[in-house]
Design a protein around this motif. Structure first.
Motif, PDB file in Angstrom:
ATOM      1  N   ASN A  28       0.814  -1.219   0.000  1.00  0.00           N
ATOM      2  CA  ASN A  28       0.000   0.000   0.000  1.00  0.00           C
ATOM      3  C   ASN A  28       0.848   1.269   0.000  1.00  0.00           C
ATOM      4  OD1 ASN A  28      -2.366  -1.508   0.036  1.00  0.00           O
ATOM      5  ND2 ASN A  28      -2.502  -1.504   2.278  1.00  0.00           N
ATOM      6  N   ASN A  29       2.164   1.086   0.242  1.00  0.00           N
ATOM      7  CA  ASN A  29       3.065   2.238   0.331  1.00  0.00           C
ATOM      8  C   ASN A  29       4.141   2.167  -0.757  1.00  0.00           C
ATOM      9  OD1 ASN A  29       3.381   4.631   1.964  1.00  0.00           O
ATOM     10  ND2 ASN A  29       5.331   3.792   2.676  1.00  0.00           N
ATOM     11  N   SER A  30       3.801   1.524  -1.878  1.00  0.00           N
ATOM     12  CA  SER A  30       4.737   1.393  -3.021  1.00  0.00           C
ATOM     13  C   SER A  30       6.037   0.703  -2.634  1.00  0.00           C
ATOM     14  CB  SER A  30       5.035   2.764  -3.641  1.00  0.00           C
ATOM     15  OG  SER A  30       3.860   3.357  -4.129  1.00  0.00           O
ATOM     16  N   TYR A  31       5.960  -0.219  -1.676  1.00  0.00           N
ATOM     17  CA  TYR A  31       7.107  -1.006  -1.213  1.00  0.00           C
ATOM     18  C   TYR A  31       8.208  -0.117  -0.635  1.00  0.00           C
ATOM     19  CZ  TYR A  31       4.582  -4.596  -3.709  1.00  0.00           C
ATOM     20  OH  TYR A  31       3.593  -5.461  -4.136  1.00  0.00           O
ATOM     21  N   VAL A  32       7.753   0.926   0.082  1.00  0.00           N
ATOM     22  CA  VAL A  32       8.650   1.819   0.809  1.00  0.00           C
ATOM     23  C   VAL A  32       8.264   1.744   2.276  1.00  0.00           C
ATOM     24  CG1 VAL A  32       9.431   4.201   1.137  1.00  0.00           C
ATOM     25  CG2 VAL A  32       8.884   3.362  -1.168  1.00  0.00           C
ATOM     26  N   SER A  33       9.249   1.564   3.153  1.00  0.00           N
ATOM     27  CA  SER A  33       8.969   1.493   4.582  1.00  0.00           C
ATOM     28  C   SER A  33       8.429   2.832   5.078  1.00  0.00           C
ATOM     29  CB  SER A  33      10.246   1.143   5.355  1.00  0.00           C
ATOM     30  OG  SER A  33      10.050   1.319   6.747  1.00  0.00           O
ATOM     31  N   PRO A  34       7.227   2.856   5.645  1.00  0.00           N
ATOM     32  CA  PRO A  34       6.658   4.129   6.113  1.00  0.00           C
ATOM     33  C   PRO A  34       7.401   4.719   7.313  1.00  0.00           C
ATOM     34  CG  PRO A  34       5.264   2.290   6.771  1.00  0.00           C
ATOM     35  CD  PRO A  34       6.316   1.719   5.865  1.00  0.00           C
ATOM     36  N   GLU A  35       8.158   3.871   8.015  1.00  0.00           N
ATOM     37  CA  GLU A  35       8.842   4.345   9.216  1.00  0.00           C
ATOM     38  C   GLU A  35      10.139   5.070   8.895  1.00  0.00           C
ATOM     39  OE1 GLU A  35      10.751   2.422  13.282  1.00  0.00           O
ATOM     40  OE2 GLU A  35       8.920   1.556  12.435  1.00  0.00           O
ATOM     41  N   ASP A  36      10.925   4.545   7.946  1.00  0.00           N
ATOM     42  CA  ASP A  36      12.221   5.176   7.663  1.00  0.00           C
ATOM     43  C   ASP A  36      12.462   5.431   6.177  1.00  0.00           C
ATOM     44  OD1 ASP A  36      12.622   2.627   6.719  1.00  0.00           O
ATOM     45  OD2 ASP A  36      14.141   2.065   8.197  1.00  0.00           O
ATOM     46  N   ASP A  37      11.420   5.275   5.349  1.00  0.00           N
ATOM     47  CA  ASP A  37      11.479   5.588   3.907  1.00  0.00           C
ATOM     48  C   ASP A  37      12.447   4.698   3.133  1.00  0.00           C
ATOM     49  OD1 ASP A  37       9.640   7.622   4.315  1.00  0.00           O
ATOM     50  OD2 ASP A  37      11.186   9.137   4.629  1.00  0.00           O
ATOM     51  N   PHE A  38      12.798   3.538   3.665  1.00  0.00           N
ATOM     52  CA  PHE A  38      13.680   2.629   2.935  1.00  0.00           C
ATOM     53  C   PHE A  38      12.935   2.036   1.743  1.00  0.00           C
ATOM     54  CE2 PHE A  38      15.335  -1.670   2.113  1.00  0.00           C
ATOM     55  CZ  PHE A  38      16.655  -1.352   1.806  1.00  0.00           C
ATOM     56  N   HIS A  39      13.561   2.096   0.554  1.00  0.00           N
ATOM     57  CA  HIS A  39      12.972   1.575  -0.672  1.00  0.00           C
ATOM     58  C   HIS A  39      13.421   0.124  -0.887  1.00  0.00           C
ATOM     59  CE1 HIS A  39      11.989   5.730  -1.308  1.00  0.00           C
ATOM     60  NE2 HIS A  39      11.544   5.531  -2.541  1.00  0.00           N
ATOM     61  N   PHE A  40      12.496  -0.798  -0.706  1.00  0.00           N
ATOM     62  CA  PHE A  40      12.817  -2.197  -0.962  1.00  0.00           C
ATOM     63  C   PHE A  40      12.924  -2.441  -2.464  1.00  0.00           C
ATOM     64  CE2 PHE A  40      11.187  -2.500   3.319  1.00  0.00           C
ATOM     65  CZ  PHE A  40      11.918  -3.545   3.889  1.00  0.00           C
ATOM     66  N   ARG A  41      13.758  -3.392  -2.832  1.00  0.00           N
ATOM     67  CA  ARG A  41      13.874  -3.759  -4.241  1.00  0.00           C
ATOM     68  C   ARG A  41      12.590  -4.451  -4.703  1.00  0.00           C
ATOM     69  NH1 ARG A  41      19.902  -6.485  -4.852  1.00  0.00           N
ATOM     70  NH2 ARG A  41      21.142  -4.603  -4.434  1.00  0.00           N
ATOM     71  N   ILE A  42      12.109  -4.045  -5.866  1.00  0.00           N
ATOM     72  CA  ILE A  42      10.930  -4.679  -6.445  1.00  0.00           C
ATOM     73  C   ILE A  42      11.194  -4.956  -7.923  1.00  0.00           C
ATOM     74  CG2 ILE A  42       9.270  -3.697  -4.825  1.00  0.00           C
ATOM     75  CD1 ILE A  42       8.619  -1.540  -6.896  1.00  0.00           C
ATOM     76  N   GLY A  43      10.313  -5.730  -8.545  1.00  0.00           N
ATOM     77  CA  GLY A  43      10.482  -6.111  -9.934  1.00  0.00           C
ATOM     78  C   GLY A  43       9.470  -5.453 -10.848  1.00  0.00           C
ATOM     79  N   SER A  44       9.428  -5.929 -12.079  1.00  0.00           N
ATOM     80  CA  SER A  44       8.572  -5.318 -13.094  1.00  0.00           C
ATOM     81  C   SER A  44       7.094  -5.429 -12.750  1.00  0.00           C
ATOM     82  CB  SER A  44       8.838  -5.956 -14.456  1.00  0.00           C
ATOM     83  OG  SER A  44       8.669  -7.363 -14.408  1.00  0.00           O
ATOM     84  N   ASN A  45       6.666  -6.528 -12.159  1.00  0.00           N
ATOM     85  CA  ASN A  45       5.251  -6.667 -11.785  1.00  0.00           C
ATOM     86  C   ASN A  45       4.816  -5.523 -10.878  1.00  0.00           C
ATOM     87  OD1 ASN A  45       4.511  -8.992 -13.180  1.00  0.00           O
ATOM     88  ND2 ASN A  45       5.248 -10.349 -11.568  1.00  0.00           N
ATOM     89  N   GLU A  46       5.658  -5.224  -9.893  1.00  0.00           N
ATOM     90  CA  GLU A  46       5.319  -4.192  -8.921  1.00  0.00           C
ATOM     91  C   GLU A  46       5.391  -2.795  -9.528  1.00  0.00           C
ATOM     92  OE1 GLU A  46       5.903  -7.845  -7.380  1.00  0.00           O
ATOM     93  OE2 GLU A  46       7.634  -6.744  -8.154  1.00  0.00           O
ATOM     94  N   TYR A  47       6.424  -2.539 -10.345  1.00  0.00           N
ATOM     95  CA  TYR A  47       6.522  -1.226 -10.987  1.00  0.00           C
ATOM     96  C   TYR A  47       5.359  -0.984 -11.941  1.00  0.00           C
ATOM     97  CZ  TYR A  47      11.096   0.152  -9.211  1.00  0.00           C
ATOM     98  OH  TYR A  47      12.129   0.545  -8.389  1.00  0.00           O
TER      99      TYR A  47
END
Length: 283
Positions: free
Chosen positions: A45-64
């Motif tokens: 729900n947060n575009s695979y970004v940690s809401p607590e510290d804004d860390f961007h997790f790696r994601i793939g083409s499906n998610e993008y």
């Protein structure tokens, strides 16, 4: 709440570091380098970004594609294109078996997917690399799919976005892989001739032949926060030049400060940023 408290008490028992996780969608709970714990539902729900510290997790083409395309609706281009084994290459195992294993574990045909759809109603072609497929390495298929996507963009006069996430050229294809650097660069020049916008988004990591070719040739070169971007890794460069590197060397913030990037964009704002940028160019 009880479950979350239990996780906080037992966080030290979680042994798998973030760097060993292939993509954010694997597993229910994820830990950022700063120690924040987040559930996969909240991440999604947060575009695979940690809401607590804004860390961007790696994601793939499906998610993008899900984040960017309106209603996750798009037409995939050249979806059945896959690599062969022109050199009958073998290291610890044959290239043919490596390809087969990657296809099975990722559900992908190669390290990139291309599609056409709309961002807030504006038509666009998007090419997105997948690090999970042999480290997002660039072989013949990656170069060919980017080239065909550019052809589609030229034909339809649609802007194009390429999302890079790569460890570099695919050594198992040798010269065939290296040729893709020149091939994609030449194709991008055709976009420039036709004044069709090309946006390059660099994510963590963007290295090797990808960074030395199409990733750095955008009309706008943008990146996600804290992404590793460069040709060779910091360790290799440090050993080569025999001296210490500046703090944050090859991170997107360092590249922005030194003029290699136009801006850094939080993934949660990515769709609207691209739309606004393309709207300005359209006007």
């Amino acid at each position: 709440l009880v479950l979350m408290n239990w996780f906080k008490r037992n966080i030290k028992n979680i042994k798998t570091p973030t760097s060993q996780k292939k993509e954010a969608p694997d597993g229910m709970w994820h830990k950022t380098p700063n120690g924040a714990i987040v559930h996969i539902r909240e991440l999604k729900n947060n575009s695979y970004v940690s809401p607590e510290d804004d860390f961007h997790f790696r994601i793939g083409s499906n998610e993008y594609f899900e984040i960017l395309f309106d209603n996750n609706f798009y037409k995939e281009l050249d979806e059945n294109l896959s690599s062969s084994d022109p050199l009958n290459f073998k290291d610890r195992k044959s290239y043919k078996n490596r390809l087969s294993a990657s296809k099975k574990t990722t559900g992908l045909k190669d390290a990139i997917r291309t599609g056409v759809g709309k961002i807030n109603g504006l038509s666009i072609v998007i090419c997105c690399m997948d690090f999970g497929f042999i480290g997002g390495s660039m072989g013949s298929v990656v170069g060919e799919k980017i080239s065909r996507a550019i052809d589609y963009s030229l034909k339809k006069k649609f802007p194009i976005l390429i999302i890079s996430k790569s460890g570099g050229a695919r050594m198992m294809e040798s010269t065939y892989s290296l040729m893709q650097m020149a091939k994609t660069s030449a194709k991008i020049s055709l976009l420039s001739n036709e004044k069709i916008p090309y946006i390059s988004l660099m994510t963590d990591p963007t290295t090797g032949g990808v960074s030395a070719s199409f990733a750095m040739l955008g009309d706008f070169n943008i990146a996600e926060p804290n992404s590793l971007i460069g040709f060779a890794g910091p360790r290799v460069i440090k050993e080569t030049i025999g001296s210490n590197l500046p703090k944050g060397f090859q991170k997107s913030e360092f590249l922005l400060e030194n003029g290699f990037l136009d801006f850094i964009v939080d993934r949660r704002n990515l769709k609207n940023k691209i739309y606004k940028l393309l709207s300005l160019l359209k006007d």
